[in-house]
Design a protein around this motif. Structure first.
Motif, short mmCIF file in Angstrom:
data_model
loop_
_atom_site.label_atom_id
_atom_site.label_comp_id
_atom_site.label_asym_id
_atom_site.label_seq_id
_atom_site.Cartn_x
_atom_site.Cartn_y
_atom_site.Cartn_z
N LEU A 169 15.46 20.39 6.01
CA LEU A 169 16.84 20.43 5.55
C LEU A 169 17.16 21.77 4.92
O LEU A 169 18.28 22.28 5.09
CB LEU A 169 17.11 19.28 4.59
N ALA A 170 16.21 22.34 4.20
CA ALA A 170 16.44 23.65 3.60
C ALA A 170 16.61 24.72 4.67
O ALA A 170 17.46 25.60 4.55
CB ALA A 170 15.29 24.02 2.67
N GLN A 171 15.84 24.62 5.73
CA GLN A 171 15.89 25.60 6.81
C GLN A 171 17.24 25.62 7.51
O GLN A 171 17.68 26.66 7.98
CB GLN A 171 14.78 25.34 7.84
N ILE A 172 17.90 24.50 7.60
CA ILE A 172 19.19 24.45 8.28
C ILE A 172 20.37 24.41 7.29
O ILE A 172 21.51 24.20 7.68
CB ILE A 172 19.28 23.25 9.26
N GLY A 173 20.07 24.60 6.02
CA GLY A 173 21.13 24.63 5.01
C GLY A 173 21.82 23.31 4.79
O GLY A 173 23.01 23.26 4.52
N ALA A 174 21.08 22.22 4.91
CA ALA A 174 21.67 20.90 4.80
C ALA A 174 21.04 20.04 3.70
O ALA A 174 20.93 18.83 3.84
CB ALA A 174 21.57 20.19 6.13
N LEU A 175 20.64 20.68 2.60
CA LEU A 175 20.08 19.91 1.50
C LEU A 175 21.16 19.01 0.90
O LEU A 175 22.32 19.42 0.79
CB LEU A 175 19.54 20.83 0.42
N PRO A 176 20.80 17.78 0.53
CA PRO A 176 21.80 16.89 -0.05
C PRO A 176 22.25 17.39 -1.42
O PRO A 176 21.50 18.09 -2.11
CB PRO A 176 21.07 15.56 -0.16
N THR A 177 23.47 17.04 -1.79
CA THR A 177 24.00 17.42 -3.10
C THR A 177 24.45 16.17 -3.83
O THR A 177 24.51 15.09 -3.26
CB THR A 177 25.19 18.39 -2.95
N GLY A 178 24.78 16.33 -5.07
CA GLY A 178 25.24 15.20 -5.87
C GLY A 178 24.35 15.02 -7.07
O GLY A 178 23.33 15.70 -7.23
N ASP A 179 24.75 14.12 -7.95
CA ASP A 179 23.98 13.87 -9.16
C ASP A 179 23.96 12.37 -9.44
O ASP A 179 24.98 11.79 -9.80
CB ASP A 179 24.58 14.62 -10.34
N SER A 180 22.80 11.78 -9.26
CA SER A 180 22.65 10.34 -9.49
C SER A 180 22.44 10.03 -10.97
O SER A 180 22.51 8.88 -11.38
CB SER A 180 21.46 9.79 -8.69
N GLY A 181 22.14 11.07 -11.76
CA GLY A 181 21.84 10.85 -13.16
C GLY A 181 20.40 10.41 -13.40
O GLY A 181 20.03 10.09 -14.51
N LYS A 182 19.60 10.40 -12.34
CA LYS A 182 18.20 9.98 -12.46
C LYS A 182 17.29 11.12 -12.02
O LYS A 182 17.65 11.93 -11.19
CB LYS A 182 17.90 8.76 -11.58
N ASP A 183 16.10 11.13 -12.58
CA ASP A 183 15.04 12.02 -12.11
C ASP A 183 13.76 11.20 -11.99
O ASP A 183 13.81 9.98 -12.11
CB ASP A 183 14.88 13.23 -13.03
N LEU A 184 12.66 11.86 -11.74
CA LEU A 184 11.40 11.12 -11.52
C LEU A 184 11.00 10.26 -12.71
O LEU A 184 10.37 9.21 -12.53
CB LEU A 184 10.27 12.08 -11.17
N THR A 185 11.39 10.66 -13.91
CA THR A 185 10.99 9.88 -15.09
C THR A 185 11.71 8.54 -15.16
O THR A 185 11.31 7.66 -15.91
CB THR A 185 11.25 10.67 -16.39
N ALA A 186 12.77 8.36 -14.37
CA ALA A 186 13.49 7.09 -14.35
C ALA A 186 12.73 6.00 -13.60
O ALA A 186 13.10 4.83 -13.67
CB ALA A 186 14.87 7.29 -13.71
#
Length: 70
Positions: free
Chosen positions: A1-18
């Motif tokens: 996804l990084a190679q084609i410029g299509a990384l997802p965006t947004g903010d779920s308010g969670k990270d791995l510690t959740a």
């Protein structure tokens, strides 16, 4: 996804510690799983990511849908 410029965006308010098993993510996958959880592309199940479990078709369909809609 990084190679084609299509990384997802947004903010779920969670990270791995959740997630109770967030500390069990393999070191090589940490960046990707962090991005996917922070953007809400993967949401886990009952407070766990369950990355070592078998993924069902329904779960994979949801991940693909989330990727395409972000």
């Amino acid at each position: 996804l990084a190679q084609i410029g299509a990384l997802p965006t947004g903010d779920s308010g969670k990270d791995l510690t959740a997630f109770s098993d967030g500390d069990k993510v393999a070191s090589w996958a940490t960046d990707a799983v962090t991005l996917l959880t922070e953007t809400g592309t993967i949401t886990g199940n009952e407070g766990k990511l369950q990355l070592t479990e078998t993924t069902t078709r329904a779960q994979m369909t949801q991940v693909l849908y989330n990727l395409l809609s972000k």
